[in-house]
Design a protein around this motif. Structure first.
Motif, PDB file in Angstrom:
ATOM      1  N   LYS A 126      34.326  45.275 -37.252  1.00 60.65           N
ATOM      2  CA  LYS A 126      35.557  44.513 -37.085  1.00 60.65           C
ATOM      3  C   LYS A 126      35.503  43.327 -38.035  1.00 60.65           C
ATOM      4  O   LYS A 126      34.670  42.434 -37.889  1.00 60.65           O
ATOM      5  CB  LYS A 126      35.658  44.034 -35.634  1.00 60.65           C
ATOM      6  CG  LYS A 126      36.691  42.957 -35.381  1.00 60.65           C
ATOM      7  CD  LYS A 126      37.838  43.457 -34.524  1.00 60.65           C
ATOM      8  CE  LYS A 126      39.005  42.480 -34.492  1.00 60.65           C
ATOM      9  NZ  LYS A 126      39.967  42.674 -35.579  1.00 60.65           N
TER      10      LYS A 126
ATOM     11  N   ARG B  90      36.642  39.879 -39.606  1.00 62.76           N
ATOM     12  CA  ARG B  90      37.318  38.670 -39.138  1.00 62.76           C
ATOM     13  C   ARG B  90      38.048  38.044 -40.318  1.00 62.76           C
ATOM     14  O   ARG B  90      37.421  37.601 -41.278  1.00 62.76           O
ATOM     15  CB  ARG B  90      36.293  37.703 -38.531  1.00 62.76           C
ATOM     16  CG  ARG B  90      35.848  38.190 -37.155  1.00 62.76           C
ATOM     17  CD  ARG B  90      34.439  37.800 -36.777  1.00 62.76           C
ATOM     18  NE  ARG B  90      33.835  38.775 -35.861  1.00 62.76           N
ATOM     19  CZ  ARG B  90      34.057  38.822 -34.547  1.00 62.76           C
ATOM     20  NH1 ARG B  90      34.861  37.970 -33.974  1.00 62.76           N
ATOM     21  NH2 ARG B  90      33.461  39.740 -33.812  1.00 62.76           N
TER      22      ARG B  90
ATOM     23  N   GLY C 209      38.285  43.179 -30.680  1.00 61.27           N
ATOM     24  CA  GLY C 209      39.647  42.825 -31.020  1.00 61.27           C
ATOM     25  C   GLY C 209      40.662  43.412 -30.051  1.00 61.27           C
ATOM     26  O   GLY C 209      41.839  43.104 -30.118  1.00 61.27           O
TER      27      GLY C 209
ATOM     28  N   GLN D 211      31.583  41.919 -44.037  1.00 61.92           N
ATOM     29  CA  GLN D 211      32.209  40.624 -43.782  1.00 61.92           C
ATOM     30  C   GLN D 211      32.138  39.716 -45.007  1.00 61.92           C
ATOM     31  O   GLN D 211      33.130  39.080 -45.375  1.00 61.92           O
ATOM     32  CB  GLN D 211      31.579  39.950 -42.555  1.00 61.92           C
ATOM     33  CG  GLN D 211      32.255  38.649 -42.149  1.00 61.92           C
ATOM     34  CD  GLN D 211      33.733  38.804 -41.801  1.00 61.92           C
ATOM     35  OE1 GLN D 211      34.147  39.768 -41.164  1.00 61.92           O
ATOM     36  NE2 GLN D 211      34.558  37.864 -42.255  1.00 61.92           N
TER      37      GLN D 211
ATOM     38  N   GLU E 267      36.109  40.093 -27.599  1.00 59.27           N
ATOM     39  CA  GLU E 267      35.797  39.355 -28.833  1.00 59.27           C
ATOM     40  C   GLU E 267      35.172  40.256 -29.897  1.00 59.27           C
ATOM     41  O   GLU E 267      35.447  40.116 -31.083  1.00 59.27           O
ATOM     42  CB  GLU E 267      34.867  38.174 -28.523  1.00 59.27           C
ATOM     43  CG  GLU E 267      35.634  36.960 -28.001  1.00 59.27           C
ATOM     44  CD  GLU E 267      34.783  36.072 -27.099  1.00 59.27           C
ATOM     45  OE1 GLU E 267      33.549  36.053 -27.270  1.00 59.27           O
ATOM     46  OE2 GLU E 267      35.362  35.405 -26.215  1.00 59.27           O
ATOM     47  N   GLU E 268      34.353  41.197 -29.458  1.00 55.74           N
ATOM     48  CA  GLU E 268      33.678  42.091 -30.400  1.00 55.74           C
ATOM     49  C   GLU E 268      34.610  43.138 -31.001  1.00 55.74           C
ATOM     50  O   GLU E 268      34.415  43.584 -32.124  1.00 55.74           O
ATOM     51  CB  GLU E 268      32.521  42.823 -29.707  1.00 55.74           C
ATOM     52  CG  GLU E 268      31.387  41.941 -29.250  1.00 55.74           C
ATOM     53  CD  GLU E 268      30.614  41.351 -30.417  1.00 55.74           C
ATOM     54  OE1 GLU E 268      30.458  42.047 -31.434  1.00 55.74           O
ATOM     55  OE2 GLU E 268      30.189  40.185 -30.319  1.00 55.74           O
TER      56      GLU E 268
END
Lengths: 209, 209
Positions: free
Chosen positions: B180, B182, A42, B159, A39-40
């Motif tokens: 990462k 989202r 990808g 983000q 989840e962290e």
DNA sequence: TCATGTGAAGAGCTTCACAGCA
DNA sequence: TGCTGTGAAGCTCTTCACATGA
């Protein structure tokens, strides 16, 4: 000194795990599952397990991976368990950005010096990192056992600079100059060509496909 | 608007061919073989032929590829036949380096504006590119039909910034923030994480394998 | 003849599916 | 039970080998 490297794709992901583990440890998280890492990051959980299993069985079935233990293992694998001395060659905006970022945010490397041919820059400091004339390169590399050179020089100087870098004893080069460097087989060059990457991205911006 | 892209690996190499063709044309070279392209790029000749053949039969058997013709084809394929408007978000050293490089050396893109939240930067110009407050982003994107955003903002803001970027109508993002992002599926994000790349390189600097 | 274009084989990497073990 | 570790299958990309055609 046997040359059997782990798959490139795996090596590229290891520092990603490392960054997440650093954060988890900072927040006193002791165990993490491949699902949570997925989840962290990808990346898929299976891929993460395969990546880690390549180097050994680091997890505990039924629970997950111990964050501190796994971090230590990854540090050892990459070679970040001791600080690595690096240098930045070319002190333009990109070079300065990389010096600043690595000094302030990358705890695993130590920028020992920068180099440039521009006499007006020589002697200046970026966050305690002194800009020297390129003629001093070899001396510095020997003195500090510099392992990696980041090259942010103009395309037209890149080939002559890389030859000096190799001559100084460095064999890992992170090259931002937009040219194909011609180097001996034992020299490891990693190219990042930002305008090429930008141009290829534009392919995905075009509507009609 | 059908979403059938060429293989990613091929798309990444197209701008490399383009740069070499630009140089050849500048030197009045009219024909180039896949073998010669191979020497210039480091990619194999077969690979180059396969890459180009994916889009059509652009060469002439027995001689090679016409440089001007091939350049036109590649420009069309990538979508560089018309200038692409882009923006840079985050006007730190890296952002400035990218603005300068793209304005001066990348003829295929047009940097219409930069953005930052730092009030002391707003109003300044980097080579005619004005730094605006991020609140003006949407307006600028609409006005200039901006297709790509380069994000060079600190990790902690990335983000929230990417959400504003998407909201403004941009769907291709070149992200340098080490997180990462989202984003919805239809948004194309290309990440370059320079400290991750540096750290993974150190794997190849370590002697004992 | 010479270099392109292309099926087939090969290599590398990812996902699947499940056995193994705390 | 729940998550790791791992052969097998699948996918993507590269290299090989040669037919094709200027």
């Amino acid at each position: 000194m046997v040359h059997k490297y782990a798959p490139k794709s795996v090596v590229r992901r290891l520092p990603v795990y490392l960054r997440i583990l650093d954060n988890l440890i900072l927040n006193d998280v002791e165990i993490i599952s491949s699902k949570e890492l997925s989840e962290e990051t990808g990346f898929s959980a299976e891929q993460i397990r395969k990546d880690l299993a390549f180097f050994g069985a680091f997890g505990t079935r039924g629970s997950g991976y111990n964050t501190i233990f796994l971090r230590e293992k990854i540090l050892k694998i990459i070679g970040l368990d001791e600080q690595t001395n690096i240098t930045v060659i070319g002190a333009g905006h990109l070079g300065i950005a990389l010096i600043r970022y690595n000094v302030q945010k990358n705890p695993y490397v130590n920028v020992v010096a920068a180099f440039d041919i521009d006499a007006s820059l020589v002697g200046q400091r970026i966050l305690d990192v002194e800009i020297n004339d390129i003629s001093k390169l070899k001396e510095t590399v020997k003195k500090y056992d510099v392992k990696v050179a980041i090259m942010t020089v103009p395309a037209e100087h890149a080939q002559s600079v890389v030859e000096k870098v190799i001559e100084s004893g460095i064999n890992v080069i992170f090259n931002f100059a937009p040219v194909k460097l011609r180097v001996p087989e034992n020299i490891h060059v990693h190219n990042v060509d930002l305008s090429i990457e930008l141009q290829s991205l534009i392919y995905y911006a075009t509507a009609n496909r």
